[in-house]
Design an enzyme around this catalytic site. Sequence first.
Site, mmCIF file in Angstrom:
data_model
loop_
_atom_site.group_PDB
_atom_site.id
_atom_site.type_symbol
_atom_site.label_atom_id
_atom_site.label_comp_id
_atom_site.label_asym_id
_atom_site.label_seq_id
_atom_site.Cartn_x
_atom_site.Cartn_y
_atom_site.Cartn_z
ATOM 1 N N TYR A 28 -18.700 -66.286 -8.348
ATOM 2 C CA TYR A 28 -17.724 -65.457 -7.626
ATOM 3 C C TYR A 28 -16.570 -65.041 -8.555
ATOM 4 O O TYR A 28 -16.203 -63.863 -8.633
ATOM 5 C CB TYR A 28 -17.205 -66.253 -6.436
ATOM 6 C CG TYR A 28 -16.216 -65.537 -5.559
ATOM 7 C CD1 TYR A 28 -16.629 -64.593 -4.623
ATOM 8 C CD2 TYR A 28 -14.851 -65.830 -5.632
ATOM 9 C CE1 TYR A 28 -15.722 -63.946 -3.798
ATOM 10 C CE2 TYR A 28 -13.936 -65.194 -4.812
ATOM 11 C CZ TYR A 28 -14.378 -64.256 -3.889
ATOM 12 O OH TYR A 28 -13.467 -63.620 -3.068
ATOM 13 N N ASP A 75 -26.558 -51.732 3.134
ATOM 14 C CA ASP A 75 -26.533 -52.876 2.228
ATOM 15 C C ASP A 75 -26.154 -52.337 0.855
ATOM 16 O O ASP A 75 -26.918 -51.573 0.252
ATOM 17 C CB ASP A 75 -27.916 -53.542 2.207
ATOM 18 C CG ASP A 75 -27.954 -54.752 1.287
ATOM 19 O OD1 ASP A 75 -27.059 -54.875 0.413
ATOM 20 O OD2 ASP A 75 -28.873 -55.565 1.428
ATOM 21 N N ILE A 111 -10.998 -58.671 6.031
ATOM 22 C CA ILE A 111 -10.048 -57.778 5.348
ATOM 23 C C ILE A 111 -10.460 -56.317 5.497
ATOM 24 O O ILE A 111 -9.623 -55.439 5.740
ATOM 25 C CB ILE A 111 -9.955 -58.183 3.851
ATOM 26 C CG1 ILE A 111 -9.295 -59.567 3.727
ATOM 27 C CG2 ILE A 111 -9.184 -57.136 3.052
ATOM 28 C CD1 ILE A 111 -9.387 -60.193 2.332
HETATM 29 N N1 NAP Z 1 -10.879 -64.223 2.578
HETATM 30 C C1 NAP Z 1 -10.375 -64.587 1.420
HETATM 31 O O1 NAP Z 1 -9.770 -65.660 1.309
HETATM 32 C C2 NAP Z 1 -10.507 -63.696 0.206
HETATM 33 C C3 NAP Z 1 -9.752 -64.039 -0.912
HETATM 34 C C4 NAP Z 1 -9.843 -63.252 -2.051
HETATM 35 C C5 NAP Z 1 -10.676 -62.151 -2.051
HETATM 36 N N2 NAP Z 1 -11.404 -61.840 -0.951
HETATM 37 C C6 NAP Z 1 -12.289 -60.664 -1.036
HETATM 38 O O2 NAP Z 1 -11.973 -59.730 -0.031
HETATM 39 C C7 NAP Z 1 -13.149 -59.051 0.383
HETATM 40 C C8 NAP Z 1 -13.298 -59.211 1.887
HETATM 41 O O3 NAP Z 1 -13.356 -60.579 2.185
HETATM 42 P P1 NAP Z 1 -13.363 -61.147 3.674
HETATM 43 O O4 NAP Z 1 -12.701 -62.479 3.599
HETATM 44 O O5 NAP Z 1 -12.893 -60.135 4.627
HETATM 45 O O6 NAP Z 1 -14.938 -61.417 3.845
HETATM 46 P P2 NAP Z 1 -15.832 -61.585 5.148
HETATM 47 O O7 NAP Z 1 -15.002 -61.805 6.353
HETATM 48 O O8 NAP Z 1 -16.879 -62.576 4.772
HETATM 49 O O9 NAP Z 1 -16.510 -60.137 5.276
HETATM 50 C C9 NAP Z 1 -17.341 -59.686 4.257
HETATM 51 C C10 NAP Z 1 -17.720 -58.242 4.515
HETATM 52 O O10 NAP Z 1 -18.601 -57.826 3.453
HETATM 53 C C11 NAP Z 1 -19.777 -57.284 4.036
HETATM 54 N N3 NAP Z 1 -20.930 -57.478 3.174
HETATM 55 C C12 NAP Z 1 -21.369 -58.628 2.594
HETATM 56 N N4 NAP Z 1 -22.489 -58.386 1.888
HETATM 57 C C13 NAP Z 1 -22.751 -57.071 2.011
HETATM 58 C C14 NAP Z 1 -23.779 -56.201 1.540
HETATM 59 N N5 NAP Z 1 -24.773 -56.641 0.753
HETATM 60 N N6 NAP Z 1 -23.727 -54.894 1.894
HETATM 61 C C15 NAP Z 1 -22.752 -54.432 2.677
HETATM 62 N N7 NAP Z 1 -21.753 -55.181 3.169
HETATM 63 C C16 NAP Z 1 -21.763 -56.478 2.844
HETATM 64 C C17 NAP Z 1 -19.928 -58.009 5.363
HETATM 65 O O11 NAP Z 1 -20.771 -57.254 6.218
HETATM 66 P P3 NAP Z 1 -21.570 -57.952 7.446
HETATM 67 O O12 NAP Z 1 -20.535 -58.322 8.460
HETATM 68 O O13 NAP Z 1 -22.488 -56.921 7.948
HETATM 69 O O14 NAP Z 1 -22.246 -59.142 6.854
HETATM 70 C C18 NAP Z 1 -18.469 -58.062 5.825
HETATM 71 O O15 NAP Z 1 -18.089 -56.841 6.403
HETATM 72 C C19 NAP Z 1 -14.307 -59.681 -0.385
HETATM 73 O O16 NAP Z 1 -14.616 -58.890 -1.499
HETATM 74 C C20 NAP Z 1 -13.744 -61.021 -0.818
HETATM 75 O O17 NAP Z 1 -14.365 -61.512 -1.978
HETATM 76 C C21 NAP Z 1 -11.339 -62.585 0.185
#
Ligand code: NAP
Length: 240
Positions: free
Chosen positions: A146, A54, A19
């Site tokens: 979460y 981080d 996202i």
């Molecule tokens: N996908 C879903 O179904 C969904 C649904 C509801 C809400 N969300 C929320 O939407 C947001 C994005 O989700 P996503 O699905 O795109 O997740 P994702 O594909 O797993 O990507 C997570 C991102 O967060 C970064 N990250 C994780 N830990 C970190 C840290 N300690 N410091 C800095 N960066 C960090 C990762 O960086 P690296 O690549 O360097 O690890 C990556 O860029 C999240 O907050 C998630 O909870 C997602």
Amino acid sequence: MTTGHAPRTILITGGSRGIGLACARAFAANGHRVAVTFSSTAVDEPGLLAVACDVTDPAQVNTAVSEIEEQLGPIEVLVANAGITRDGLLVRMSEDDFTEVINTNLTATWRMTKRVLPGMMKARWGRIVILSSVGAYVGAPGQANYAASKAGLIGLARSIAREYGPRGITANVVAPGPIDTDMLRTLPEDRRAALAGVVPVGRIGTPEEVAATVGFLASDPAAFITGAVVPVDGGLGMGF
Ligand SMILES: NC(=O)c1ccc[n+]([C@@H]2O[C@H](COP(=O)([O-])OP(=O)(O)OC[C@H]3O[C@@H](n4cnc5c(N)ncnc54)[C@H](OP(=O)(O)O)[C@@H]3O)[C@@H](O)[C@H]2O)c1
């Protein structure tokens, strides 16, 4: 998206994939100055300033924001997107799995907001868009950590909205349902199919669909929207 308005300096945490990256690409396509932070996955894309950070480390947050502001100017839009899951049934969940999720999803969003707010106050303009989840208000089995972190973000955003609204700063929450990213792909295929089956629109969402709402909340015309929780969930959170 903010088309037709002044280019802004935008920081997206966790903009290396999923996202966050979709948001970054959409903002960049509309002419904004875009910085993304990542923890482990480096990003190398034209139009995006990628900075390792981080978000759980206060020193790294401070340094990263200083570097971004030096290169792009004061941050006007924060998209607090970085997030993790460490799923498990509550009775088996370790202290580390609980606190790591709270630290990354909730505490780090407070930390990053605190770092960028002074610049926004000075400019008397700012947009904070926080990625929560439908799980914040419907809960999710195996995701007590979460869901708690994501519910906390709603209280955080609404407090920011009340404290800084008079200074032209809005704080809103986007609450996605299941979206096709690495985070969702960690779930077994049958669980993903089951999730798609209970979404009223009958499918998983795309990162771009979330980015469109984030972009609107960051725009000038969204100035009168603050403290809102905007679902992008195909109807999953509306109840039965
Ligand atoms: N996908 C879903 O179904 C969904 C649904 C509801 C809400 N969300 C929320 O939407 C947001 C994005 O989700 P996503 O699905 O795109 O997740 P994702 O594909 O797993 O990507 C997570 C991102 O967060 C970064 N990250 C994780 N830990 C970190 C840290 N300690 N410091 C800095 N960066 C960090 C990762 O960086 P690296 O690549 O360097 O690890 C990556 O860029 C999240 O907050 C998630 O909870 C997602």
